[in-house]
Design an enzyme around this catalytic site. Sequence first.
Site, short mmCIF file in Angstrom:
data_model
loop_
_atom_site.label_atom_id
_atom_site.label_comp_id
_atom_site.label_asym_id
_atom_site.label_seq_id
_atom_site.Cartn_x
_atom_site.Cartn_y
_atom_site.Cartn_z
N CYS A 1 15.75 -2.69 3.83
CA CYS A 1 16.71 -1.61 3.58
C CYS A 1 18.13 -2.02 3.96
CB CYS A 1 16.27 -0.36 4.35
SG CYS A 1 17.34 1.04 4.07
N CYS B 1 18.48 -0.57 0.37
CA CYS B 1 19.24 0.68 0.27
C CYS B 1 20.73 0.54 0.59
CB CYS B 1 18.70 1.73 1.23
SG CYS B 1 17.02 1.48 1.80
N LYS C 1 22.83 -1.96 -1.59
CA LYS C 1 22.71 -1.41 -2.95
C LYS C 1 23.66 -0.21 -3.13
CE LYS C 1 20.29 1.91 -3.56
NZ LYS C 1 18.88 2.11 -3.81
N TYR D 1 13.41 2.39 -10.35
CA TYR D 1 14.73 2.75 -9.80
C TYR D 1 15.61 1.53 -9.51
CZ TYR D 1 13.49 1.86 -4.87
OH TYR D 1 13.14 1.28 -3.68
N GLU E 1 19.32 1.04 -11.07
CA GLU E 1 20.46 0.95 -10.16
C GLU E 1 21.27 -0.31 -10.42
OE1 GLU E 1 18.62 3.59 -6.50
OE2 GLU E 1 18.44 1.42 -6.39
N ARG F 1 9.39 -2.64 -20.72
CA ARG F 1 8.24 -2.77 -21.64
C ARG F 1 7.65 -1.42 -22.03
NH1 ARG F 1 3.75 -4.84 -17.19
NH2 ARG F 1 3.86 -2.92 -16.03
N GLY G 1 8.65 -4.75 -9.95
CA GLY G 1 7.64 -4.40 -8.96
C GLY G 1 7.70 -5.28 -7.73
N ASP H 1 6.10 -0.31 3.54
CA ASP H 1 5.81 -0.86 2.21
C ASP H 1 4.54 -1.71 2.18
OD1 ASP H 1 8.19 0.32 1.53
OD2 ASP H 1 9.11 -1.48 0.68
N ALA I 1 15.89 9.64 -4.46
CA ALA I 1 17.06 9.55 -5.35
C ALA I 1 17.08 8.20 -6.03
CB ALA I 1 18.34 9.74 -4.55
N HIS J 1 30.65 28.58 -4.89
CA HIS J 1 31.37 28.43 -6.15
C HIS J 1 32.75 27.82 -5.91
CE1 HIS J 1 32.17 29.29 -10.31
NE2 HIS J 1 33.34 29.82 -9.97
N GLU K 1 25.30 25.13 -7.14
CA GLU K 1 25.04 26.57 -7.26
C GLU K 1 24.13 26.87 -8.46
OE1 GLU K 1 28.35 29.16 -8.40
OE2 GLU K 1 29.45 27.41 -9.13
C1 FAD Z 1 16.84 -3.25 -3.93
C2 FAD Z 1 16.17 -2.20 -3.10
C3 FAD Z 1 16.76 -0.97 -2.95
C4 FAD Z 1 16.13 0.01 -2.19
N1 FAD Z 1 16.76 1.21 -2.06
C5 FAD Z 1 16.19 2.19 -1.34
C6 FAD Z 1 16.84 3.43 -1.17
O1 FAD Z 1 17.92 3.67 -1.69
N2 FAD Z 1 16.24 4.37 -0.40
C7 FAD Z 1 15.02 4.14 0.21
O2 FAD Z 1 14.53 5.04 0.91
N3 FAD Z 1 14.37 2.97 0.06
C8 FAD Z 1 14.94 1.99 -0.70
N4 FAD Z 1 14.30 0.78 -0.82
C9 FAD Z 1 12.96 0.61 -0.20
C10 FAD Z 1 13.10 0.30 1.28
O3 FAD Z 1 13.94 -0.82 1.46
C11 FAD Z 1 11.73 0.04 1.86
O4 FAD Z 1 10.89 1.14 1.59
C12 FAD Z 1 11.79 -0.14 3.39
O5 FAD Z 1 12.65 -1.19 3.72
C13 FAD Z 1 10.39 -0.37 3.93
O6 FAD Z 1 10.45 -0.66 5.30
P1 FAD Z 1 9.33 -1.56 5.99
O7 FAD Z 1 9.64 -1.50 7.44
O8 FAD Z 1 8.00 -1.18 5.51
O9 FAD Z 1 9.57 -3.04 5.43
P2 FAD Z 1 10.85 -3.97 5.39
O10 FAD Z 1 12.10 -3.21 5.50
O11 FAD Z 1 10.68 -4.85 4.20
O12 FAD Z 1 10.72 -4.84 6.72
C14 FAD Z 1 9.74 -5.81 6.87
C15 FAD Z 1 10.26 -6.85 7.84
O13 FAD Z 1 9.20 -7.69 8.23
C16 FAD Z 1 9.67 -9.02 8.32
N5 FAD Z 1 8.49 -9.87 8.16
C17 FAD Z 1 7.69 -10.03 7.07
N6 FAD Z 1 6.66 -10.83 7.34
C18 FAD Z 1 6.77 -11.21 8.63
C19 FAD Z 1 6.00 -12.00 9.51
N7 FAD Z 1 4.87 -12.58 9.11
N8 FAD Z 1 6.43 -12.16 10.77
C20 FAD Z 1 7.57 -11.55 11.22
N9 FAD Z 1 8.33 -10.78 10.44
C21 FAD Z 1 7.94 -10.60 9.17
C22 FAD Z 1 10.69 -9.14 7.20
O14 FAD Z 1 11.60 -10.16 7.48
C23 FAD Z 1 11.33 -7.76 7.24
O15 FAD Z 1 12.46 -7.74 8.06
C24 FAD Z 1 14.89 -0.24 -1.56
C25 FAD Z 1 14.29 -1.50 -1.70
C26 FAD Z 1 14.91 -2.47 -2.46
C27 FAD Z 1 14.26 -3.81 -2.60
#
Ligand code: FAD
Length: 430
Positions: A26, A31, A34, A160, A164, A181, A241, A282, A320, A415, A420
Amino acid sequence: MRASRFAASYGARVAVAESGRFGGTCVNVGCIPKKLFSYAAHYREDFAVAKSFGWMLGEPKFDWRTLVVNKDREIARLNGVYESVLAKAGAKILHARAKVIDAHTVEAGGERYTARHILVATGAWPQVPQIPGRELAITSNEAFFLAKLPRRALVVGGGYIALEFASIFNGLGVQTTLAYRGPRLLRGFDADLGERITEEMGKKGIDIRLQTNPAKLDPGIRVTYEGGATQQADLVMFATGRKPNTAALGLENAGVKLAAGGAVAVNEFSQSSVDSIHAIGDVTDRLNLTPVATAEGMALAKTLFRNEPTPVDHVNVPTAVFSDPNLAAVGLSEEAARKRYGQVDVYKTAFRALKLTLGMHEERTFMKLVVDAASQRVVGAHMIGPDAGEIIQGIAIAVKLGATKAQFDATIGIHPTAAEEFVTMREKAD
Ligand SMILES: Cc1cc2nc3c(=O)[nH]c(=O)nc-3n(C[C@H](O)[C@H](O)[C@H](O)COP(=O)(O)OP(=O)(O)OC[C@H]3O[C@@H](n4cnc5c(N)ncnc54)[C@H](O)[C@@H]3O)c2cc1C
């Protein structure tokens, strides 16, 4: 971050292994950068709107390097803030890639650590389809660090992130094509949103091609689509994806079950098939949004360290899309509501935002409410238009509380605003 901080505040001894930069996707490649880019892109239109209000400007010029350098500085500041917040909370920080060895052991930076609980929060990674020439393309990860803006960009995808980035490139003056697609952008969102955003983004100059999928890329970059049509682009970005980061993490050896696609399979308390191993965010591929990941982290800390078993409620999560125009929604699409409730009432409105009425702007704001006919509860609210995310965030509270259409109607509007309209829609759509 959030799970560690809360766990530490409830008295747990916590260590965090991070192989990249603090703040995760993020903050670094999601986020935050972006949305900064999205602001940058919107200035082009803002300058045009300003003229209609009498402001005389020279020819505005955009400098990509300035944007990237300023963005990088802000992200570096946030990396520091995140790391120091963790350190202050008392967490031990390991700058290392971690691997799960067994139910209670993790290896990081050549050392082994044992713990009562292990939390996997490794996020996800962009996927590029297996087509010839795929190495010529980039993903969102690289898009944040381009040395220069391309003249022509092709963005592939209909979700999204694709919308974006197509809007960002287009707003910054790049000749942009969006190829998807499927038959409709934003699958999973209300059909009206998917159709209308295609129209709106098209009006702004993006060449949107549905049911179009690249089959191969040749240096240049020459794109050959399935069906044989070709196109030249200076940059091709796949937003097709993301896959949970579970490869080479040692989870299967520790007995953790993965779902198809590689996500960690968890129950409502984010617990995996191994009692002592949990997963959030995620990597579990539930609802891949930052506030959902942080909510799951806080809930887990309460469950494990405050003796308050707390499941996360994934219902009515607002979301959003920071395309141009913005788009946001909470609750059910009309299709999903019809499936769930049978009979639904639908209210729609479309209009030109007041700010755009002095110029020749064709952008239309669109709003839609979906109401369960039997209970009269508003079960879905959808919007395309300026600040859609800001507006839907407020509406989401009402939807979460189960407000009825009559209660929306009893709310007096502010308004003149666009918001509104959400409390003044009286006519049911056919
Ligand atoms: C381009 C883009 C735009 C986005 N925009 C939005 C938005 O506007 N609003 C929104 O709500 N969400 C948005 N998201 C989604 C959001 O970024 C994710 O849902 C969120 O970051 C998930 O958090 P997380 O903690 O699960 O994983 P992450 O934020 O991916 O964090 C995982 C962390 O684990 C670390 N890691 C991975 N494997 C290992 C390992 N083996 N050992 C140690 N560290 C490791 C990585 O370096 C990373 O820092 C966006 C995503 C992308 C790609």
